[in-house]
Design an enzyme around this catalytic site. Structure first.
Site, PDB file in Angstrom:
ATOM      1  N   GLU A 188      18.209 -32.117  17.350  1.00 52.05           N
ATOM      2  CA  GLU A 188      18.152 -31.125  19.488  1.00 52.05           C
ATOM      3  C   GLU A 188      16.469 -30.797  19.686  1.00 52.05           C
ATOM      4  O   GLU A 188      16.052 -31.517  18.468  1.00 52.05           O
ATOM      5  CB  GLU A 188      18.929 -29.946  18.905  1.00 52.05           C
ATOM      6  CG  GLU A 188      20.207 -29.349  19.013  1.00 52.05           C
ATOM      7  CD  GLU A 188      21.387 -30.348  19.969  1.00 52.05           C
ATOM      8  OE1 GLU A 188      20.002 -30.003  21.364  1.00 52.05           O
ATOM      9  OE2 GLU A 188      22.226 -29.557  19.916  1.00 52.05           O
ATOM     10  N   CYS A 235      25.783 -31.002  21.722  1.00 56.00           N
ATOM     11  CA  CYS A 235      24.996 -32.060  20.035  1.00 56.00           C
ATOM     12  C   CYS A 235      25.808 -32.745  21.115  1.00 56.00           C
ATOM     13  O   CYS A 235      26.342 -33.331  21.482  1.00 56.00           O
ATOM     14  CB  CYS A 235      26.409 -32.001  18.854  1.00 56.00           C
ATOM     15  SG  CYS A 235      25.815 -32.662  18.036  1.00 56.00           S
TER      16      CYS A 235
END
Length: 232
Positions: A102, A2
């Site tokens: 993402e 992340c």
């Protein structure tokens, strides 16, 4: 991994959701990146927001290869690794967020950014650990890492890892200094697929210099040639 998230809610919304006081001004953030100073809630001070650096301070963040390795910790081994074990046992924190990003690879060069949120666009918290250290100038600095786990069905189409998201009852246990290791490890699971959604966003998110509401706005998916398409 992340490597980018958002916190686009207001100070009042944050205080109401987490029942914690924020003593400093806060402006909504749409593109939070490593090395930046952002709000967290620690097990030492659960009734107030603290501001810690994500992963590294800006000075250390100039070393990009290092900074990229020190923003996340794998949930499966956080209790075993020497570098994280002590923090996992004594210094846990919540990282407030309302979405994370993402990138989906298309071809050799193209990456399409996606934003992941809860279905109701609610605030939530990542599970994190934090550390305190003294700089060469003698100042005390605080940093945090986000724990990651295997992806649920929403995230796995885009990435092989996802941040650990806690629900409200789990947040209290995560900050409980007397919680057992077994109970804590049981929290570190993929968030339920049916409670999340994803959508494509502007390539503005690619630059950490951009931090505006347009970054979290839904746009049409693009194919590998950069053309808009009706197919996700």
């Amino acid at each position: 991994m992340c490597g980018r998230y958002s916190l686009s809610k207001s100070k009042d919304e944050l205080e109401e959701r987490f029942q914690a006081e924020m003593l400093t001004d806060f402006k909504p953030r749409f593109n939070i990146a490593p090395t930046q100073l952002v709000p967290v809630i620690t097990s030492d001070s659960p009734k107030g927001f603290s501001f810690f650096y994500w992963g590294l301070t800006p000075d250390f963040g100039k070393n990009k290869p290092v900074s990229q390795k020190l923003i996340n910790a794998k949930a499966e081994s956080v209790h075993e690794k020497i570098s994280f074990k002590n923090s996992f046992q004594r210094r846990r924190c919540l990282i407030p967020a309302d979405g994370f990003f993402e990138w989906k690879k298309l071809g050799k060069k193209t990456k399409i950014p996606y934003r992941f949120t809860l279905r109701e666009d609610d605030l939530f918290a990542f599970a994190g650990i934090w550390e305190e250290y003294e700089t060469v100038s003698g100042e005390s600095q605080h940093t945090f890492l986000i724990l990651t786990t295997t992806p649920n069905e929403v995230v796995e189409e885009i990435h092989e890892r996802m941040p650990v998201i806690l629900n409200r009852s789990q947040e209290k246990l995560w900050l409980d200094k007397y919680a057992s290791e077994e109970a804590l490890l049981n929290l570190l699971k993929p968030y339920p697929t049916e409670l999340m959604l994803s959508y494509t966003v502007s390539s503005l998110v690619n630059s950490v210099q951009n931090d505006s509401p347009g970054i979290i706005r839904k746009i049409s998916p693009m194919d590998q040639f950069g053309n808009y398409t009706l197919f996700g």
